[in-house]
Enzyme design. Sequence first.
Site, PDB file in Angstrom:
ATOM      1  N   ARG A  39       0.822  -1.220   0.000  1.00 20.79           N
ATOM      2  CA  ARG A  39       0.000   0.000   0.000  1.00 20.79           C
ATOM      3  C   ARG A  39       0.856   1.271   0.000  1.00 20.79           C
ATOM      4  O   ARG A  39       0.452   2.297  -0.538  1.00 20.79           O
ATOM      5  CB  ARG A  39      -0.928  -0.049   1.227  1.00 20.79           C
ATOM      6  CG  ARG A  39      -1.975   1.062   1.261  1.00 20.79           C
ATOM      7  CD  ARG A  39      -2.977   0.794   2.382  1.00 20.79           C
ATOM      8  NE  ARG A  39      -3.604   2.002   2.844  1.00 20.79           N
ATOM      9  CZ  ARG A  39      -4.772   2.476   2.401  1.00 20.79           C
ATOM     10  NH1 ARG A  39      -5.445   1.830   1.461  1.00 20.79           N
ATOM     11  NH2 ARG A  39      -5.274   3.588   2.873  1.00 20.79           N
ATOM     12  N   ILE A  65      -6.772   8.265  -0.826  1.00 21.91           N
ATOM     13  CA  ILE A  65      -6.770   6.801  -0.953  1.00 21.91           C
ATOM     14  C   ILE A  65      -7.690   6.318   0.167  1.00 21.91           C
ATOM     15  O   ILE A  65      -7.591   6.778   1.306  1.00 21.91           O
ATOM     16  CB  ILE A  65      -5.346   6.209  -0.833  1.00 21.91           C
ATOM     17  CG1 ILE A  65      -5.337   4.678  -0.929  1.00 21.91           C
ATOM     18  CG2 ILE A  65      -4.644   6.639   0.442  1.00 21.91           C
ATOM     19  CD1 ILE A  65      -3.904   4.080  -1.017  1.00 21.91           C
ATOM     20  N   SER A  66      -8.628   5.429  -0.157  1.00 24.55           N
ATOM     21  CA  SER A  66      -9.622   5.004   0.828  1.00 24.55           C
ATOM     22  C   SER A  66      -8.976   4.273   1.999  1.00 24.55           C
ATOM     23  O   SER A  66      -7.910   3.662   1.857  1.00 24.55           O
ATOM     24  CB  SER A  66     -10.647   4.083   0.172  1.00 24.55           C
ATOM     25  OG  SER A  66     -11.246   4.714  -0.935  1.00 24.55           O
ATOM     26  N   GLN A  67      -9.664   4.319   3.124  1.00 24.24           N
ATOM     27  CA  GLN A  67      -9.250   3.578   4.322  1.00 24.24           C
ATOM     28  C   GLN A  67      -9.137   2.081   3.961  1.00 24.24           C
ATOM     29  O   GLN A  67      -9.999   1.559   3.248  1.00 24.24           O
ATOM     30  CB  GLN A  67     -10.335   3.793   5.372  1.00 24.24           C
ATOM     31  CG  GLN A  67     -10.113   3.119   6.692  1.00 24.24           C
ATOM     32  CD  GLN A  67     -11.403   3.113   7.519  1.00 24.24           C
ATOM     33  OE1 GLN A  67     -12.487   3.353   6.993  1.00 24.24           O
ATOM     34  NE2 GLN A  67     -11.272   2.834   8.791  1.00 24.24           N
ATOM     35  N   PRO A  68      -8.107   1.389   4.448  1.00 23.48           N
ATOM     36  CA  PRO A  68      -7.953  -0.040   4.094  1.00 23.48           C
ATOM     37  C   PRO A  68      -9.226  -0.859   4.346  1.00 23.48           C
ATOM     38  O   PRO A  68      -9.607  -1.688   3.507  1.00 23.48           O
ATOM     39  CB  PRO A  68      -6.809  -0.503   5.010  1.00 23.48           C
ATOM     40  CG  PRO A  68      -6.026   0.732   5.315  1.00 23.48           C
ATOM     41  CD  PRO A  68      -7.000   1.872   5.305  1.00 23.48           C
TER      42      PRO A  68
END
Length: 231
Positions: A39, A65-68
Amino acid sequence: MHRDEAGWQKAADLMVRRQIEARGIADPRVCAAMRSVPRHVFVPEAVAGAAYEDRPLSIGYGQTISQPYMVARVTELLCLPEGGNVLEVGAGSGYQTAVLAAMGMRVIGLERIEALALVARKRLDSLGLAGEIRTADGRFGWAPGAPYDGIVVSAAAEEVEPAWMEQLSGTGVLVVPLAGPFFGERLLVRRKSGNLHEDEWYDFCRYVPLLEGVEPEDPEASASKAPEDPK
Ligand code: SAH
């Protein structure tokens, strides 16, 4: 940080255990893919040290970038077999596209900001992942790649765009964060069944908005960056 292989793999493993498995995501394919994709490669250098933290991060151009956890959740809800044909609307950093590609999907990611699309494509290439990134307004889907087994929208939509339903296969599934009368959005899973569909609602969430049109890369900005570019 995360410069050595063992360092980031440990961080990715902790991320999966604490943020994803601990919250009930059990699909081993999703967890394996999120362990395998670095990531930190998908975020700007300045925030690489925070890449495995439990939150979205800025990727420039006002985007994130979206939260995992959200990436894992959406991928689990999509629930497609290897080889599935997937369209992502709002590819941003390319991370969600990479996770789907790592699971063996054939994936096309659409991004309206050309500068982000170019960087995302380079990242996928550098990792040897097969996902395709295109600069386009994803509200219209991407007809040449249809029909899709799944469409995942990574930006907050006001409504389900007709093109998405048209471009899904007869049994395709759409996962989209939809704005509602509440604060933020809620994940909608719409399963197509011929001309009909069934809706199921999942997590409340917060995404950047789905916007109209494309933003071509500023040639001056790219010219001034050229000397640092290794290619
Ligand atoms: N999955 C991405 C999410 C990035 S944020 C990641 O984890 O990195 C959402 C992205 O959607 C932004 O990059 C934004 O530019 C893009 N976007 C917004 N509206 C869009 C549209 N109409 N078509 C394509 N991309 C869009």
